[in-house]
Structures are given as structure tokens and as C-alpha cells.
Write an enzyme that holds these catalytic residues in place. Structure first.
Site, short mmCIF file in Angstrom:
data_model
loop_
_atom_site.label_atom_id
_atom_site.label_comp_id
_atom_site.label_asym_id
_atom_site.label_seq_id
_atom_site.Cartn_x
_atom_site.Cartn_y
_atom_site.Cartn_z
N HIS A 56 0.83 -1.23 0.00
CA HIS A 56 0.00 0.00 0.00
C HIS A 56 0.85 1.26 0.00
O HIS A 56 0.50 2.27 0.64
CB HIS A 56 -0.97 0.02 1.20
CG HIS A 56 -1.96 -1.11 1.18
ND1 HIS A 56 -3.14 -1.04 0.49
CD2 HIS A 56 -1.93 -2.34 1.74
CE1 HIS A 56 -3.80 -2.18 0.64
NE2 HIS A 56 -3.09 -2.99 1.39
N ASN A 129 -10.34 -3.37 1.93
CA ASN A 129 -9.96 -3.34 0.51
C ASN A 129 -11.20 -3.13 -0.35
O ASN A 129 -12.32 -3.19 0.17
CB ASN A 129 -9.31 -4.67 0.11
CG ASN A 129 -7.83 -4.75 0.46
OD1 ASN A 129 -7.15 -3.74 0.57
ND2 ASN A 129 -7.34 -5.95 0.64
N TYR A 339 0.32 -4.37 11.47
CA TYR A 339 0.14 -2.95 11.12
C TYR A 339 0.84 -2.04 12.13
O TYR A 339 1.58 -1.13 11.74
CB TYR A 339 -1.35 -2.62 10.99
CG TYR A 339 -1.89 -3.03 9.65
CD1 TYR A 339 -1.98 -4.38 9.31
CD2 TYR A 339 -2.27 -2.11 8.70
CE1 TYR A 339 -2.44 -4.78 8.08
CE2 TYR A 339 -2.74 -2.50 7.46
CZ TYR A 339 -2.82 -3.82 7.15
OH TYR A 339 -3.27 -4.22 5.92
#
Ligand code: NDP
Length: 503
Positions: A56, A129, A339
Site C-alpha cells: 500500500h 480493501n 500494522y
């Protein structure tokens, strides 16, 4: 030269007398090290780049709000969802997945759809997504999968062999591959696509009753995609087309919006359902779990500074608020770790203090202290341990999510690959796609898969054939493959198929 009312300063606020000429010994130099303004300017410039996100990397973002339109209090105690009409500030970031920071927006790739809700109970992140499923369902495979979508370690080129070798050895990817190679794999921009949580999450109410939930943000602009040819052309014409589209739409007051729908599954239904509800390669069919309206997302403000607000934005699916909690989905469990970890690497351990990441509608009150770039007062003179008897904050046990029953042997449990893994890709091809969707799908696959070795083509096409014989046959014909061989491979177990297609 001075033509404004403001005086240029160093990073430390000292006025600068000259920003054109370095201090030199004589007109021809050399440069003197006593020119601290020069060395500071160069040294800061040398450090301008931070690590780009490993996935990303290319993205854009905008602010807006989420408004509740339907009462969902019987499902969740989350305060930002507690009242029809309630609005919560949101920051959204959209992205491609595999490309580098300078790659083209029109590449065939899933699109990231990440939302940060600045709620009064802290920041809640929904990191989804534009596709409702994913390629793999175990986080142990994630680094390998991403390596195959990026560049060959020897040539530094994108590599169709790597791409299709991995996917054809990972049959559970067939559903997401079918979506990726449909025109939904090349959305026209970020406004004309849906966003999905893809994972199931837990919602629980004030009484501690829980359900499993999937989120669908449905675009109110309508779905619009590029065909494969249009996407290729756009790569050259305007590699930043989706970034530009979002910025310009918001700038001229054409605010994009999405309707949030949820699907709800009770714990009892989850026990018995024909698909594993926590397997991210599967959707929950609408006929069994009808979507319900919840609210509306509107984006209405562009960031002022890309690096400060978009590059430094850090989302994590582990940022929950009371009323929302994780499900056992294995991919989600891996992301809960990854993350935060990637942001600590990219931005440092105090990245949560950066303005775009800090809570806005609630205050942080924790015992975390110190670390590089601590930007606030670091807890001041307050206690830095718990429990304490000096008035520091206490945890609130009333906010605990409901306990769920889990049991079983601690082991590396494999998913049994079964015919069930091909059902939804086949349904999509047969029942949802139009004739022209199917034609584009086959053309897009052939155009990419033709660059892989024949044995890899055969292995992959036999998987398309298992999803739907017509689907496999059309791709095989496009590639000029021997149909008998495709059918023979489709009739084998995955282990046999792999053996039969080794180098
Ligand atoms: P439905 O007919 O009720 O739903 C079909 C869904 O497919 C709609 O959400 C539609 O989204 C979406 N869709 C339409 N064209 C495409 C495309 N080319 N690529 C991907 N999605 C598309 O059927 P079911 O719920 O029984 O699902 C059937 C199949 O539809 C699934 O196997 C799955 O592949 C796909 N799908 C299902 C979703 C779900 O949550 N149930 C979500 C997305 C896809 P829209 O209304 O926005 O056009």
C-alpha cells in the site's frame, strides 16, 4: 533580497541572513564548515525519506465524516454508532497494494480502503480493501505472497512466473484472482469503487451479546472500472489519475460518499454455516445474510500537506473501540500484529502522537512513556505505573468484550483444500458476471498468464476449470493449451497436480 513580512529561520527559529550563498573562503571557495545553516539544510534534506510502506505504498487520502442513518444499538455499544444522525470525523486513505510509491494508479491490483474514525472512545480503524475476499487465509503466507507480486530478486522486474507460480500453488486464491482479473481489478478511480472489511469482526452490545459482522461500503457514485486496455493507456497518460480525481472532486465540492451496509451472523449460525465464516477467501452470500443499512461516509476535505497527513497516516485493524472486537479470522489475527509493527518501523514508537493519528474526540491517558520523538509532555509529573494511588487512570472492566469459547489442540492446523474453495469463484463467473464481464475477465487473464511458463499456465488453468469448466476452457483456448491436459490436471488432487507440473 527580502520581499515578504516574514523572516526565514533555521529549524531552531534563528533568523537566516542569506539563503543563496554558502559561506566560503574567498569568492571561489572552499566552503567553510562554520556555515551551520548550510550543513543543517543538507543534513535535513538527506533524511527526508522514510521507509515506504512495504504494501500500500502509493496512496492518497481525505477527511470527512460518518453519519449514522439506522439504529444498530441492539448489535453494538460503540458510541459513535449510538444514535441516528450522529456524525464522527473520519480520515480515509486509498491505495494500490503491490506498486512502489511512484507506481501508476491504474495498475491491476486490489485497492486499499482504510478509514480512521475519530470517536469519543478513541480512534477506530477499519482497514479494508475494494474486494470482499483475499488471496490467502493464513498470515504465514503473506510475505511470500507479496514477494511474488513485487519484483524478481535477480532482475528487479515484475515476473509473471513468480506471480502465477505462487497463485497456482495456492488454490484458495482462485476467488480473489477472479475478482482481480475482472474489470473490478482496475477501478477507474477511488470514488467509483466499494470498500469491504473482508474480515468478519465481532460486534457486541451493552448486554454483552455478540454477533459476527462484515462491512460493505457501497459507493454512491456507482461502480466504474477501466477495461484492461484503458488501464494500460492510463498508466502512460496519467499515472496519478486516481489521486488527481479524488483531490479535484473534493476541491470543487463534488464530495464522494458511500453507504455502509453490514451483514450479521449469529454465533449459532457461525457454528453450522456451510462456509467457514472466518475464512477470508469466502464471502457471506447475501441471500443467507441480507445486508442492512447503517450509515453514510462522506469525504469533504483535502489534506493540506501530503507527507504530514497521508504519508504519516497510520491505520491498524487492532484499533478497536468498545462494541467492536476481532474475530478468529487467521489473516486478521496476523494483521493485528503487523500494522502497528510496520508503523513503528516507518514512523517510530510514538507515531500515535502525530496529529493525523492522535485521537481528536477523546484524550489519550496512558502509562506509556519516553521513546524517540515524544512530542507531548510525556505524562508530565503523573505516575508512570499502574496500579498507583496517585490518581492515575484505571482500566474499566465494564468495557470488556464478551468471552468466547475457543478450544482445540495447539498445532499448525492445515485447511483441507476442498471443492468448497472453488464454489464462490464459479458462482461469480456464472451468476454475477455479464457476458462482457466474462469476456474481459478471460482476456485480462490470457494477456497476463501468457507470459508465464507453459507448465505454470496449465496448473493455473486447471484451477479455473475446477471453478467452472467454461471459464477454464475459455482461458485454455486463449492460451492455446491442450484441453485434454487441462482436464487431466483438473481431475487430480492439488498434490498430484503440483507433482505433474514440476520443472
Ligand atoms: P449477490 O448476487 O447477492 O451479490 C453479488 C455481489 O457481487 C454484489 O455485491 C455485487 O456488488 C458484486 N459484483 C458484481 N460484479 C462483480 C464483479 N465483477 N466482481 C466482484 N463482485 C461483483 O450474490 P451472492 O451474495 O450470493 O454472491 C455471489 C458472488 O458475488 C460471490 O461468490 C462473490 O464472488 C461475489 N460478491 C459477493 C459479495 C457478498 O458479500 N455477498 C460481495 C462482492 C462480491 P455491487 O452490488 O456493488 O455491484
Amino acid at each position: 533580497m527580502k520581499n515578504s513580512k516574514r523572516t526565514l529561520t533555521t529549524g531552531f527559529g534563528m533568523p537566516v541572513d542569506n539563503d543563496l550563498n554558502s559561506v566560503t573562503a574567498g569568492a571561489k571557495g572552499p566552503v567553510l564548515i562554520q556555515d551551520a545553516h548550510l550543513t543543517d539544510k543538507l543534513a535535513h534534506f538527506d533524511r527526508e525519506r522514510i521507509p515506504e510502506r512495504v504494501v500500500h505504498a502509493k496512496g492518497t487520502g481525505a477527511y470527512g465524516y460518518f453519519e449514522v442513518t439506522h439504529d444498530v444499538t441492539k448489535y453494538t455499544r460503540a458510541r459513535f454508532l449510538s444514535e441516528v444522525g450522529k456524525k464522527t470525523e473520519v480520515f480515509a486513505r486509498f491505495s494500490t497494494v503491490g506498486g512502489e510509491k511512484g507506481s501508476a494508479d491504474s495498475e491491476r491490483d486490489p485497492r486499499g480502503f482504510a478509514l480512521k474514525f475519530y470517536t469519543e472512545e478513541g480512534n477506530y480503524d477499519m482497514v479494508g480493501n475494494n474486494t470482499p475476499v483475499f488471496f490467502i487465509r493464513d498470515p504465514l503466507k503473506f510475505p511470500d505472497f507479496i514477494h511474488t507480486q513485487k519484483r524478481n530478486p535477480a532482475t528487479n522486474l515484475k515476473d509473471a512466473d513468480m506471480f502465477w507460480d505462487f497463485l497456482s500453488l495456492t488454490p484458495e486464491a482462485i476467488h480473489q484472482v477472479t475478482i482481480l482479473f475482472s474489470d473490478r481489478g482496475t477501478p477507474r478511480d477511488y470514488r467509483h469503487m466499494n470498500g469491504y472489511s473482508s474480515h468478519a469482526y465481532m460486534w457486541y452490545n451493552e448486554k454483552g451479546k455478540h454477533n459476527w459482522v462484515q462491512f460493505h461500503f457501497k459507493t454512491e457514485q456507482g461502480i466504474q472500472n477501466f477495461t484492461g486496455e484503458e488501464a494500460d493507456r492510463m498508466r502512460n497518460l496519467d499515472p496519478d489519475c486516481a489521486t488527481r480525481d479524488l483531490h479535484e472532486a473534493i476541491k470543487k465540492g463534488d464530495f464522494p460518499s458511500w453507504r455502509l451496509e453490514i451483514q450479521i451472523m449469529t454465533p449459532e449460525q457461525a457454528e453450522k454455516y456451510r462456509f467457514d465464516p472466518f475464512d477470508i477467501t469466502k464471502i457471506w452470500p447475501h441471500a443467507d445474510f441480507p445486508p442492512m443499512d447503517v450509515g453514510r461516509l462522506v469525504l469533504n476535505r483535502n489534506p493540506e500537506n501530503y507527507f504530514a497527513e497521508v504519508e504519516q497516516a497510520a491505520f491498524s485493524p487492532a484499533n478497536f473501540v468498545p462494541g467492536i472486537a476481532p474475530s478468529p479470522d487467521k489473516m486478521l489475527q496476523g494483521r493485528l500484529f503487523s500494522y502497528h509493527d510496520t508503523h513503528r518501523h516507518r514512523l517510530g514508537s510514538n507515531y500515535h502522537l502525530l496529529p493525523v493519528n492522535a485521537p481528536k474526540a477523546s484524550a489519550m491517558d496512558s502509562y506509556q512513556r519516553d521513546g524517540a520523538m515524544r512530542l507531548d509532555n510525556n505524562g508530565g509529573a503523573g505516575p508512570n505505573y499502574w496500579p498507583n494511588s496517585f490518581g492515575g487512570p484505571d482500566p474499566d472492566p465494564a468495557l470488556a468484550p464478551p468471552a468466547i469459547d475457543v478450544s482445540g489442540l495447539a498445532a499448525r492446523h492445515a485447511y483441507e483444500l476442498g471443492d468448497v474453495d472453488f464454489v464462490q469463484a464459479g458462482d461469480l463467473y456464472r451468476k454475477v458476471m455479464t457476458d462482457s464481464d466474462r469476456e474481459h475477465l478471460v482476456g485480462n487473464i490470457v494477456g497476463h498468464l501468457k507470459n508465464a511458463q507453459k507448465r505454470i499456465q496449465l496448473r493455473q488453468v486447471s484451477l479455473f476449470y475446477k471453478a467452472d469448466p467454461e471459464y477454464g476452457t475459455r482461458v485454455a483456448q486463449g492460451l492455446g493449451l491442450d484441453m485434454k491436459e487441462v482436464q487431466r490436471l483438473a481431475g487430480m488432487s492439488q498434490d498430484e497436480r503440483v507433482q505433474a507440473t514440476q520443472q
